[in-house]
Design an enzyme around this catalytic site. Sequence first.
Site, PDB file in Angstrom:
ATOM      1  N   GLY A  62     -79.355  72.774  28.292  1.00 43.32           N
ATOM      2  CA  GLY A  62     -78.978  73.147  26.493  1.00 43.32           C
ATOM      3  C   GLY A  62     -78.800  74.137  26.274  1.00 43.32           C
ATOM      4  N   CYS A  93     -80.803  74.629  34.365  1.00 45.76           N
ATOM      5  CA  CYS A  93     -80.287  76.037  34.115  1.00 45.76           C
ATOM      6  C   CYS A  93     -81.250  76.132  32.791  1.00 45.76           C
ATOM      7  CB  CYS A  93     -78.641  74.359  33.450  1.00 45.76           C
ATOM      8  SG  CYS A  93     -78.001  74.560  34.264  1.00 45.76           S
ATOM      9  N   TYR A  94     -80.894  75.835  31.593  1.00 40.00           N
ATOM     10  CA  TYR A  94     -81.873  75.504  30.350  1.00 40.00           C
ATOM     11  C   TYR A  94     -83.533  75.848  30.615  1.00 40.00           C
ATOM     12  CZ  TYR A  94     -84.218  76.168  26.155  1.00 40.00           C
ATOM     13  OH  TYR A  94     -85.329  77.087  24.837  1.00 40.00           O
ATOM     14  N   HIS A 182     -76.210  72.125  37.527  1.00 38.17           N
ATOM     15  CA  HIS A 182     -76.487  70.603  37.129  1.00 38.17           C
ATOM     16  C   HIS A 182     -76.313  69.998  38.245  1.00 38.17           C
ATOM     17  CE1 HIS A 182     -76.194  71.040  33.205  1.00 38.17           C
ATOM     18  NE2 HIS A 182     -75.585  71.941  32.706  1.00 38.17           N
ATOM     19  N   GLU A 184     -76.084  66.268  38.419  1.00 40.89           N
ATOM     20  CA  GLU A 184     -76.489  65.507  38.077  1.00 40.89           C
ATOM     21  C   GLU A 184     -75.001  64.953  37.692  1.00 40.89           C
ATOM     22  OE1 GLU A 184     -76.857  67.922  34.063  1.00 40.89           O
ATOM     23  OE2 GLU A 184     -77.199  68.148  36.623  1.00 40.89           O
ATOM     24  N   ASP A 241     -73.123  42.661  25.329  1.00 39.90           N
ATOM     25  CA  ASP A 241     -74.838  42.926  25.346  1.00 39.90           C
ATOM     26  C   ASP A 241     -75.680  41.851  23.998  1.00 39.90           C
ATOM     27  OD1 ASP A 241     -73.655  45.008  25.753  1.00 39.90           O
ATOM     28  OD2 ASP A 241     -72.967  46.152  23.533  1.00 39.90           O
ATOM     29  N   LYS A 391     -74.465  49.603  29.683  1.00 40.87           N
ATOM     30  CA  LYS A 391     -74.566  48.900  29.968  1.00 40.87           C
ATOM     31  C   LYS A 391     -73.821  47.893  31.429  1.00 40.87           C
ATOM     32  CE  LYS A 391     -71.708  47.639  27.013  1.00 40.87           C
ATOM     33  NZ  LYS A 391     -70.904  46.786  26.322  1.00 40.87           N
TER      34      LYS A 391
END
Length: 536
Positions: A62, A93-94, A182, A184, A241, A391
């Site tokens: 964050g 991180c944060y 990070h 990810e 969708d 999606k």
Amino acid sequence: MALDPKQVKSDLVLILDFGSQYTHLITRRIRSLSVFSLCLNGTSSLQSITDLNPSVVILSGGPHSVHTPDSPSFPDGFIQWAQSNAVPVLGICYGLQLLVHRLGGEVRVGNTQEYGRMEIHVENQSALFPAEKVGHNQVVWMSHGDEAVTLPDGFSVVARSQQGAVAAIENPSAKFYGLQYHPEVTHTPEGMETLKHFLFDVCGVAAGWTMEDVMEEEIKVINNTVGPEEHVICALSGGVDSTVAATIVHKAIGDRLHCVFVDNGLLRYKERERVMETFEKDLHLPVVCVDAVDQFLTKLKGVTDPEIKRKIIGKEFICIFDAFAQDLEKKLGSRPAYLVQGTLYPDVIESCPPPGSGRTHSHTIKSHHNVGGLPKDMKLKLIEPLKLLFKDEVRQLGRIMDVPEGFLKRHPFPGPGLAVRVLGDVTEGNALDVLRQVDEIFIQSIKDAGLYDIIWQAFAVFLPVRSVGVQGDQRTHSHVVALRAVTSQDGMTADWYYFEHKFLDDVSRKICNGVRGVNRVVQDITSKPPSTIEWE
């Protein structure tokens, strides 16, 4: 009504969101490992967390500092709950800094801020990194100004950056872990390997998130919600969708589903004819087409603000659905009680309040009739069978239910239609007709070049400006249109697509020569973030 996360046949990895732009990406990466994952606001109550019974909790990054008075934090009692239930916690991180701070360690402003690609060195044998990683360097993506300088009791440093800053920490006996980078993002090449090792080898998570299970559970939920004599309306837009949502509801309740397709005057070129043909011939869904062009365009006349456009469109849709329900009531003897919508998980995430903002209501990135545009006095109750899905997961679900592949690969189309692709008043001049023609040329050119399935979404935008040009040896003062094409996995982040120059040249010539009133074509080369995919 949507699938209850507690009914999912998989261990849950819960992400407590503290405002990182990558939080949704952690969720998506974990799901790609066949593990169910959800985001929850990091400042949610302890009961909101414990009710979900997560197997692992990840504290996201964050933009905040733990030293600011209003910085977001997990609720009191969270640490004790995690320890007493042996729930592993990973801070990113944060999230790492918050864990250190709340456990009595020290976090302070770093001597050097670390942003972008950095190398870290795995120093010690640890749970976070397999033995073969010890003594080796990794390239990771950093984004922090503060750093942990004194660790809480029981923690050890297992990796450091080239500058000597803490890059990874752990307290295996307490099941607390932290990464100051990070894992990810694709800029951390070994990040997915680290996440995989952490979830399966360290935490013992079981992979069990499958679309087959999702389909079974959704059908059960729908059948338990909709009474045996009750009827349901589904708003079909012609997109993936709503079509998949309608198909799964149809599987559950059969002919008690009544689909309505609304031509609101904001559809693409020949969309009404093409979509109705697909519904009837390929999907065998019971669909009524309502012509509401005049109704929508009259309400939109003179409106230029995109949020007001979305609200107007949402309200008019509901008016039509209510009227459709009344007509059905006369035929059936009872009024339909439910409305099906194809709301997706990214719609929900983008409508969440940002942690640390002090807001208790949605911070709107965009609103539309799936999330932010519904009137409060709507008489129909919602069924949203795709509300927990991304999606690409919706497309997987559609394949299981034999929705035609060509339909599943259609590019996303916004609920408000071309209203958000005409910047300004949609009723002014011939803006909608010009846009339809330009968009058709652009999309057909992409298909002819074999690029349609590679690109996540492509479309044209009508700009509220005119430019001077020369056409047929005469000065013109005509419209400007923009072309937008992006690649993405889930629509939460996106990169603009790099077309070859010859392709762009050909498309520009076709548009300027084939569409009366256009003399300039520009390309949008902005990623998301900082922009959204749509212009409005």
